[in-house]
Design an enzyme around this catalytic site. Structure first.
Site, PDB file in Angstrom:
ATOM      1  N   HIS A   1      45.164  41.058  32.277  1.00  0.00           N
ATOM      2  CA  HIS A   1      46.077  40.297  31.429  1.00  0.00           C
ATOM      3  C   HIS A   1      45.481  40.040  30.046  1.00  0.00           C
ATOM      4  CE1 HIS A   1      47.322  39.253  35.627  1.00  0.00           C
ATOM      5  NE2 HIS A   1      48.452  39.675  35.091  1.00  0.00           N
TER       6      HIS A   1
ATOM      7  N   GLU B   1      35.341  26.667  34.908  1.00  0.00           N
ATOM      8  CA  GLU B   1      34.777  27.980  35.194  1.00  0.00           C
ATOM      9  C   GLU B   1      35.248  28.983  34.151  1.00  0.00           C
ATOM     10  OE1 GLU B   1      35.896  29.086  39.113  1.00  0.00           O
ATOM     11  OE2 GLU B   1      34.823  27.445  40.093  1.00  0.00           O
TER      12      GLU B   1
ATOM     13  N   SER C   1      53.716  41.344  34.477  1.00  0.00           N
ATOM     14  CA  SER C   1      52.983  40.360  33.686  1.00  0.00           C
ATOM     15  C   SER C   1      52.395  40.913  32.404  1.00  0.00           C
ATOM     16  CB  SER C   1      51.857  39.747  34.526  1.00  0.00           C
ATOM     17  OG  SER C   1      50.969  40.754  34.984  1.00  0.00           O
TER      18      SER C   1
END
Length: 413
Positions: free
Chosen positions: A351, A344, A170
């Site tokens: 990341h 939130e 990722s």
């Protein structure tokens, strides 16, 4: 067989000629091109239009391969400023300003692939990937910025250009949606049109699952002599448990396997140590959460005479230059309400956001030039040399965000 397509939307329908696929889109006559549809094969996509105010998308059906894309930017109505992204937010051109009535011509290379394997099987893509534009049979361009404007687009096969294949997780992937970003989708910004980038990275992947999911098989079916395979794993590999799992056992073996497979094809492997996660000690120094995994990469590179980019070392310098609070601007740290439906706060220390992905991509470019890789001749010189101890200021980063947003955290950590 390649198909020659010339699409002059302001006066004639689709023409079919010969075997060399050239797609010519003239946007000088507003509103004439119409919407993209799979049967038609070209047009404005995602319910957008060029109105010189809002971002818009254009998609064209093409076979797999590398494509040379030539865009002429500008319009006759007003000054324009255009950023161009390809597929899933791969940054190709950044804030190109054109005076009213003027034009500016630019060329870049876009890699297109699908998930089909030569044996009739498919890559085992995850459910999230079905929403992405990287596994389909079309080339999609996003035109963004202040008054984004394009006069014409020519798309043609790029021929036998060298290609940089990316294998990773990722931190490397082409993220489909804001505010997430992998360095691979920013890396394209720094390259001249003489080389292509094929980003096969995906969230949650480790070196072994990259193989078992069929991603390596797909990559090996496309890689050729003279290409490069950049390999960056570690974040997910270190979470694998078992007697045979570890940095100098399974991890190192898997990295060697990927490197060997590239060499069998006549390609050049490049090992990249994983960048740090955003964790600091009380003195503001980066905490190494990867243990001995970076050392295993360094050892393999030395033993097998493989080029190495030490992103672990560079990212430590980079994060400490930002500082504990300043580094939040490079990661997905956003208070509640920053994005539609966000109730939130987002606080992710693995990341990157686009600014962070851009800075890590600059580190990769530095690794290429410092390591004297032959690829350095393809590096765009316009942005000058990069020093992770003195990163680009966040306030100077002006790449406009894409329209698609997700609050869902990428796979992996």
């Amino acid at each position: 067989m390649r198909i020659f397509l010339a699409c002059f939307f302001f006066f004639t329908p689709l023409l079919v000629r010969g075997q060399e696929g050239i797609y010519a889109l003239d946007l000088s006559a507003e509103g004439k091109m119409g919407d993209y549809a799979s049967g038609k094969g070209y047009g404005f996509d995602f319910n957008t239009r060029q109105d010189h105010r809002s971002p818009f998308f254009i998609s064209v059906d093409v076979p797999e391969g590398n494509y040379l894309v030539k865009v002429v930017l500008g319009n006759d109505v007003s000054e324009s400023e255009t950023t161009v992204k390809a597929e899933n937010r791969r940054l190709m051109l950044e804030n190109i300003r054109v005076a009213k009535g003027g034009s500016s011509t630019h060329t870049f290379v876009v890699n297109i692939r699908n998930y089909r394997l030569e044996n009739g099987d498919t890559v085992k893509i995850n459910l999230r990937e079905y929403r992405k534009l990287i596994w389909d049979d079309k080339l999609t361009l996003e035109f963004n910025g202040k008054n984004p404007s394009v006069r014409s687009i020519i798309i043609e096969p790029a021929g036998e250009l060298p290609t940089i294949f990316l294998a990773g997780n990722s931190t490397v992937v082409d993220e489909a949606r804001e505010p997430w970003c992998g360095w691979g989708q920013m890396f394209t910004r720094f390259l001249k049109p003489g080389v292509a980038v094929a980003n096969y990275a995906e969230s949650g992947q480790a070196a072994d699952t990259f193989v078992s999911s069929g991603r390596l098989d797909k990559l090996l079916s496309k890689i050729k002599k003279g290409d490069y395979l950049f390999i960056e794993f570690g974040h997910n590999d270190q979470k694998q448990k078992g007697e045979d799992k570890g940095p100098f056992t399974s991890y190192k073996t898997n990295l060697k396997y990927l490197s060997d497979k590239a060499r069998e094809k006549g390609a050049f492997p490049v090992l990249i140590t994983p960048m740090h996660r955003r964790f600091f000690d009380e003195q503001g120094k980066v905490i190494n959460t990867h243990g001995e995994y970076p050392d295993a990469v360094r050892q393999l590179a030395q033993e097998e005479n493989i080029s190495l980019i030490d992103l672990t070392a560079m990212s430590a310098v980079l994060y400490e230059a930002w500082g504990v609070e300043g580094s939040k601007k490079a990661f997905v740290h956003f208070p509640a309400g920053s994005f539609p439906g966000q109730k939130e706060a987002l606080a992710d220390n693995t990341h990157f956001n686009p600014y962070g992905g851009y800075q890590i991509a600059r580190c990769i470019v530095k690794g290429i030039t410092d390591g004297a890789l032959p690829l350095k001749k393809y590096i765009f010189e316009g942005l000058g040399k990069y020093d992770p101890a003195h990163p680009d200021q966040f306030s100077d980063f002006r790449v406009p965000p894409s329209a698609f947003v997700s609050l869902e955290k990428p796979l992996g950590n």
